[in-house]
Design a protein around this motif. Structure first.
Motif, PDB file in Angstrom:
ATOM      1  N   PHE A   3      21.377  16.797 -23.672  1.00 29.70           N
ATOM      2  CA  PHE A   3      20.988  18.105 -22.839  1.00 29.70           C
ATOM      3  C   PHE A   3      19.591  17.584 -22.015  1.00 29.70           C
ATOM      4  CE2 PHE A   3      23.385  20.413 -26.001  1.00 29.70           C
ATOM      5  CZ  PHE A   3      24.087  21.060 -25.253  1.00 29.70           C
ATOM      6  N   LYS A   4      18.853  16.895 -22.660  1.00 28.37           N
ATOM      7  CA  LYS A   4      17.564  16.628 -22.012  1.00 28.37           C
ATOM      8  C   LYS A   4      17.897  15.726 -20.845  1.00 28.37           C
ATOM      9  CE  LYS A   4      13.597  14.394 -23.675  1.00 28.37           C
ATOM     10  NZ  LYS A   4      13.162  13.574 -24.486  1.00 28.37           N
ATOM     11  N   LEU A   5      18.862  14.598 -21.200  1.00 27.62           N
ATOM     12  CA  LEU A   5      18.971  13.538 -20.065  1.00 27.62           C
ATOM     13  C   LEU A   5      19.946  14.315 -19.036  1.00 27.62           C
ATOM     14  CD1 LEU A   5      20.569  10.899 -22.518  1.00 27.62           C
ATOM     15  CD2 LEU A   5      18.368  10.854 -21.392  1.00 27.62           C
ATOM     16  N   ALA A   6      20.663  15.159 -19.314  1.00 28.17           N
ATOM     17  CA  ALA A   6      21.537  16.078 -17.940  1.00 28.17           C
ATOM     18  C   ALA A   6      20.522  16.758 -17.333  1.00 28.17           C
ATOM     19  CB  ALA A   6      22.375  16.838 -18.749  1.00 28.17           C
ATOM     20  N   ILE A   7      19.445  17.376 -17.803  1.00 31.03           N
ATOM     21  CA  ILE A   7      18.663  18.064 -17.145  1.00 31.03           C
ATOM     22  C   ILE A   7      18.062  17.425 -15.867  1.00 31.03           C
ATOM     23  CG2 ILE A   7      16.533  19.489 -17.135  1.00 31.03           C
ATOM     24  CD1 ILE A   7      17.793  20.896 -19.572  1.00 31.03           C
ATOM     25  N   HIS A  65      24.895  22.980 -10.010  1.00 26.35           N
ATOM     26  CA  HIS A  65      25.487  23.252 -11.398  1.00 26.35           C
ATOM     27  C   HIS A  65      25.690  21.716 -12.081  1.00 26.35           C
ATOM     28  CE1 HIS A  65      29.052  23.719 -13.899  1.00 26.35           C
ATOM     29  NE2 HIS A  65      28.282  24.838 -14.553  1.00 26.35           N
ATOM     30  N   SER A  66      25.680  21.859 -13.264  1.00 25.33           N
ATOM     31  CA  SER A  66      26.145  20.707 -14.026  1.00 25.33           C
ATOM     32  C   SER A  66      26.590  21.232 -15.500  1.00 25.33           C
ATOM     33  CB  SER A  66      24.941  19.557 -14.078  1.00 25.33           C
ATOM     34  OG  SER A  66      24.040  19.905 -14.970  1.00 25.33           O
ATOM     35  N   HIS A  67      27.562  20.648 -16.180  1.00 29.09           N
ATOM     36  CA  HIS A  67      27.903  21.033 -17.448  1.00 29.09           C
ATOM     37  C   HIS A  67      28.280  19.528 -18.110  1.00 29.09           C
ATOM     38  CE1 HIS A  67      29.825  23.006 -20.820  1.00 29.09           C
ATOM     39  NE2 HIS A  67      30.877  22.524 -20.338  1.00 29.09           N
ATOM     40  N   ILE A  68      27.834  19.347 -19.153  1.00 27.04           N
ATOM     41  CA  ILE A  68      28.145  17.871 -19.626  1.00 27.04           C
ATOM     42  C   ILE A  68      29.355  18.031 -20.742  1.00 27.04           C
ATOM     43  CG2 ILE A  68      25.844  17.018 -19.180  1.00 27.04           C
ATOM     44  CD1 ILE A  68      25.114  17.460 -21.948  1.00 27.04           C
ATOM     45  N   GLY A  69      29.616  19.173 -21.367  1.00 30.10           N
ATOM     46  CA  GLY A  69      30.463  19.321 -22.477  1.00 30.10           C
ATOM     47  C   GLY A  69      30.276  20.478 -23.469  1.00 30.10           C
ATOM     48  N   SER A  70      31.024  20.285 -24.631  1.00 31.63           N
ATOM     49  CA  SER A  70      30.950  21.532 -25.269  1.00 31.63           C
ATOM     50  C   SER A  70      31.098  20.940 -26.868  1.00 31.63           C
ATOM     51  CB  SER A  70      32.219  22.111 -25.267  1.00 31.63           C
ATOM     52  OG  SER A  70      32.341  23.519 -25.709  1.00 31.63           O
ATOM     53  N   GLY A  71      30.056  21.571 -27.628  1.00 33.20           N
ATOM     54  CA  GLY A  71      30.154  21.706 -28.910  1.00 33.20           C
ATOM     55  C   GLY A  71      29.007  20.500 -29.321  1.00 33.20           C
ATOM     56  N   ILE A  72      27.922  20.740 -28.718  1.00 35.16           N
ATOM     57  CA  ILE A  72      26.820  19.549 -28.827  1.00 35.16           C
ATOM     58  C   ILE A  72      25.549  20.440 -29.731  1.00 35.16           C
ATOM     59  CG2 ILE A  72      25.371  18.061 -27.499  1.00 35.16           C
ATOM     60  CD1 ILE A  72      27.271  18.777 -24.948  1.00 35.16           C
ATOM     61  N   LEU A  73      25.432  19.406 -30.762  1.00 33.61           N
ATOM     62  CA  LEU A  73      24.233  19.837 -31.610  1.00 33.61           C
ATOM     63  C   LEU A  73      23.160  18.781 -31.340  1.00 33.61           C
ATOM     64  CD1 LEU A  73      26.324  20.590 -34.900  1.00 33.61           C
ATOM     65  CD2 LEU A  73      24.753  22.402 -33.426  1.00 33.61           C
ATOM     66  N   ASP A  74      23.329  17.962 -30.648  1.00 36.81           N
ATOM     67  CA  ASP A  74      22.248  16.675 -30.437  1.00 36.81           C
ATOM     68  C   ASP A  74      21.594  17.109 -29.198  1.00 36.81           C
ATOM     69  OD1 ASP A  74      20.638  14.827 -29.945  1.00 36.81           O
ATOM     70  OD2 ASP A  74      22.342  13.165 -29.592  1.00 36.81           O
ATOM     71  N   PRO A 113      26.359  14.797 -13.794  1.00 38.24           N
ATOM     72  CA  PRO A 113      25.088  14.172 -13.741  1.00 38.24           C
ATOM     73  C   PRO A 113      25.177  12.890 -14.552  1.00 38.24           C
ATOM     74  CG  PRO A 113      25.593  15.956 -15.475  1.00 38.24           C
ATOM     75  CD  PRO A 113      26.843  15.715 -14.599  1.00 38.24           C
ATOM     76  N   MET A 114      26.337  12.416 -14.585  1.00 37.90           N
ATOM     77  CA  MET A 114      26.552  11.173 -15.298  1.00 37.90           C
ATOM     78  C   MET A 114      26.142  11.072 -16.879  1.00 37.90           C
ATOM     79  SD  MET A 114      28.439   9.125 -13.356  1.00 37.90           S
ATOM     80  CE  MET A 114      28.378   7.730 -13.767  1.00 37.90           C
ATOM     81  N   VAL A 115      26.263  12.131 -17.331  1.00 40.43           N
ATOM     82  CA  VAL A 115      25.466  12.317 -18.728  1.00 40.43           C
ATOM     83  C   VAL A 115      26.992  13.166 -19.499  1.00 40.43           C
ATOM     84  CG1 VAL A 115      24.379  13.107 -20.496  1.00 40.43           C
ATOM     85  CG2 VAL A 115      23.164  12.612 -18.486  1.00 40.43           C
TER      86      VAL A 115
END
Ligand SMILES: Cc1ncc(COP(=O)(O)O)c(C=O)c1O
Ligand SMILES: N[C@@H](CCCC[NH3+])C(=O)O
Length: 427
Positions: free
Chosen positions: A210-214, A197-206, A153-155
């Motif tokens: 996620f909003k940008l990726a969705i 499917h997309s998955h932007i990374g791990s250990g994200i509290l901000d 998703p380029m995020v």
């Protein structure tokens, strides 16, 4: 403080109703201690937060975080599905009773044999490249086979560079720009693409990434729906939700997070006239991270140029601090009321200078034979451990309503060479 810490009336660490010191007496150290009820609570909190706003919602546990059989069984019994990334994870899941339709396989750089194995096990294949798509078409009957694609998703976001999986530097997924073409090719080959499917990374509290990726994933899905004529049965936004590791970090407000992201999801479904696909999420860390602690014993206290607290585990037991410089909160499990008095380094028993669980950590006075609890060790803890320095793997204990059960025996020396063969000329 949002860390999961409980203390009993003896001033010992309480883990799911069990006394950490009793566990050490019975099972020794180093031992991973897993709190069953915490996993169940985490799952239900997560599932309820999203299904409240969008009932057609499923959780796929990213089992790379922790493949302990008991952990997987607990989540199976809750109705959770599995995000698997290797044939081994598919095999374990099937063995534990997850049916193929409850397993989504998101492999990266996998062989034809692996693709065939996963397909034959009945798991749904989430394809990562055109290469894999074309190879799959040759080794299985593509006619009507439901598949999905991972898109970039380029995020990207994550607690460390190594844990960012979206954006131009990422090896994962197909490009958004080629998505219409790839889904059309899949159709032409006979497949029935039903998922994205997309998955932007791990250990994200901000919550922002996620909003940008969705938004970005849905823009790609909408285009694919309209231009390649794909009716999506599911859209999967991956995992990545972080947990607090330091006393200052806060748990994500899951309810608000779900409300905002599901509103955005629904908006996009409407914008692209997309019916109502099932929404999938793939939490790993969120479900199991704060449900385990690693108990270790202090064996030496050394004052040299710095003060070192030496313990009977190392980065072969818990790699995260050495690999990502990750913070894990550490408490003295047998004296939880002891006041902070000093700054120390907490060092492991591996022969490498980087083998530290903490540098300059504020701690109480620590003595030989004290028990330290390294918190938040449930995700990417045991699964990333190794036999480096010929150290046997740790044991694992499950606590259920205060009762302790050994769920993995500590390895023996024999296990270190069990699979090796000395050729006859060396015997
Ligand atoms: C495809 C995929 N899904 C889900 C996850 C789970 O991530 P986390 O444990 O951060 O929720 C990962 C790991 O980053 C992953 O690679
Ligand atoms: N191993 C990482 C998480 C990586 C997730 C896998 N994609 C960690 O310990 O934080």
């Amino acid at each position: 403080m949002d860390l999961n810490i409980k203390v009993n009336d003896k001033n010992h660490l309480d883990i799911g109703g069990a006394d950490a010191c009793d566990i050490v007496e019975e099972f020794g150290t180093p031992t991973y201690v897993i709190d069953e009820n915490r996993i169940r609570d985490n799952y239900n909190r997560f599932y309820n937060a999203f299904s409240k706003y969008y009932p057609d919602f499923k959780v796929f546990y990213a089992c790379k975080a922790n493949t302990n059989l008991a952990v997987m069984k607990i989540l199976e019994s809750e109705g959770c599905c599995i995000d698997a990334v290797s044939p081994g994870e598919v095999h374990i899941s099937k063995m534990l009773g997850f049916s193929g339709d409850r397993i989504l396989f998101t492999g990266n750089n996998i062989t034809n044999d692996e693709l065939k194995f996963v397909h034959d096990e009945g798991a749904v294949l989430n394809i990562d490249s055109v290469s894999a798509l074309k190879r799959l078409a040759k080794i299985v009957d593509p006619e009507g086979l439901k598949i999905s694609f991972r898109v970039n998703p380029m995020v990207g976001a994550g607690h460390h560079d190594h844990c960012i999986t979206g954006g131009v530097m990422s090896k994962f997924g197909i490009m958004g720009l080629e998505a219409v073409e790839v889904y059309s090719l899949a159709k032409k080959l006979g497949f029935t693409p039903v998922g994205m499917h997309s998955h932007i990374g791990s250990g994200i509290l901000d919550p922002e990434p996620f909003k940008l990726a969705i938004e970005s994933t849905m823009d790609i899905a909408g285009k694919v729906h309209q231009e390649a004529g794909i009716d999506f049965e599911f859209v999967d936004f991956g995992g990545g939700v972080g947990i607090p590791y330091t006393p200052d970090e806060k748990l994500l407000d899951l309810d608000k997070f779900a409300e905002i992201n599901i509103a955005l999801f629904k908006e996009k479904l409407e914008e692209f006239d997309m019916a109502t696909p099932t929404m999938y999420l793939e939490p790993g860390r969120y479900l199991v991270g704060d449900a385990s602690v690693l108990l270790v014993s202090v064996n030496s206290v050394k004052e040299s140029y710095r003060k070192f607290i030496g313990v009977d585990a190392g980065f072969h037991t818990l790699l995260r601090p050495a690999m990502y410089d990750s913070y894990h909160h550490i408490v003295v499990a047998n004296r939880m009321d002891a006041p902070i008095t000093q700054k120390v380094d907490i060092a492991g028993n591996v022969c490498e200078s980087g083998d530290l669980f903490a540098r300059d950590r504020l701690m109480p006075d620590v003595e030989e034979n004290d028990v330290l609890a390294i918190l938040n060790a449930g995700a990417y803890g045991f699964t990333m451990s190794s036999n480096y320095n010929s150290r046997p793997l740790a044991s694992e204990v499950l606590i259920t309503d205060g009762e302790a059960n050994l769920v993995r025996e500590r390895e023996r020396f024999e296990d270190l060479y069990d699979k090796q063969i000395i050729p006859s000329h060396l015997k």
